[in-house]
Design a protein around this motif. Sequence first.
Motif, mmCIF file in Angstrom:
data_model
loop_
_atom_site.group_PDB
_atom_site.id
_atom_site.type_symbol
_atom_site.label_atom_id
_atom_site.label_comp_id
_atom_site.label_asym_id
_atom_site.label_seq_id
_atom_site.Cartn_x
_atom_site.Cartn_y
_atom_site.Cartn_z
ATOM 1 N N LYS A 126 2.482 3.900 13.115
ATOM 2 C CA LYS A 126 3.847 3.844 12.587
ATOM 3 C C LYS A 126 4.857 4.299 13.633
ATOM 4 N N ARG A 166 7.899 2.009 15.153
ATOM 5 C CA ARG A 166 9.290 2.447 15.051
ATOM 6 C C ARG A 166 9.899 2.646 16.436
ATOM 7 N N GLU A 180 10.983 -0.642 17.701
ATOM 8 C CA GLU A 180 12.212 -1.080 17.037
ATOM 9 C C GLU A 180 13.437 -0.403 17.648
ATOM 10 N N ASN A 218 7.575 11.849 15.210
ATOM 11 C CA ASN A 218 8.454 11.457 14.116
ATOM 12 C C ASN A 218 9.827 12.093 14.254
#
Length: 261
Positions: free
Chosen positions: A193, A197, A200, A156
Amino acid sequence: MKLVEKDPEAAIVWFWKAINAGDRIDSALKDMAVVMKQLDRTEEAIEAVKYFRRFCPKQAQESLDNVLIDLYKKCGRVDDQIVIIKHKLKLIYLGEAFNGKPTKTARSHGRKFQVSVKQETSRLLGNLAWAYMQKSNFLGAEVVYRKAQMIDPDANKALNLCQCLIKQARYDEANVVLRDVLQYKIPGSSDHKSRSRAEELRLELEMKHSNNPVLPNLPDLGFESDFVEVLDRVMSEWAPARSRRLPIFEEISQYRDQLAC
């Protein structure tokens, strides 16, 4: 709990009664803040926590700080978030976090687990970096994310660092950071997740490269005084005696000169 679900306004009245009676004030404050947040009475919750926390025991202050950070996020008070995060980093630096213990018990989704000082330091630095991103201080956020990743890396924070570099039009460096996530080299890279991401960001970088943009005139991204304070002082000035420093801060102190540029 049933009263909160059926009539949250009435529940707040009972929380106030418990607080005024001195009945487990810290617990009542935290529960009331959660309900007030749900009712969009966030500012009222902030004032209540700030005032009544003085009547709560020392061991409850850390969790009340976390409540305030959550409330500040809700109403977009980024500078106030930064102040509390800096304070929490100071406590870690002085060896006073976790009530002086090396670990603490945390809860998430009904599950208990142990958190180390090292993990908490990285988490707080990640939160600080995210706050700087909200202020569009992408250079400052980048530096903090890099320090956080040196302590306890995760996907993250790596993806947030990638975003910081994209915002600065440093696409090759962003690709290097992103590649580690795409190749599962960082803890958490397999999370659904994180994968979504990362994909993306990969597509965004491909578009940036295909457009071959000229480096834009970026806004002033020089370090603000509070940003310098939170890292520079945490690393070198907050502890009155070097012997009181936690090992993790000794590890990152060697990078202090990089922050003064």
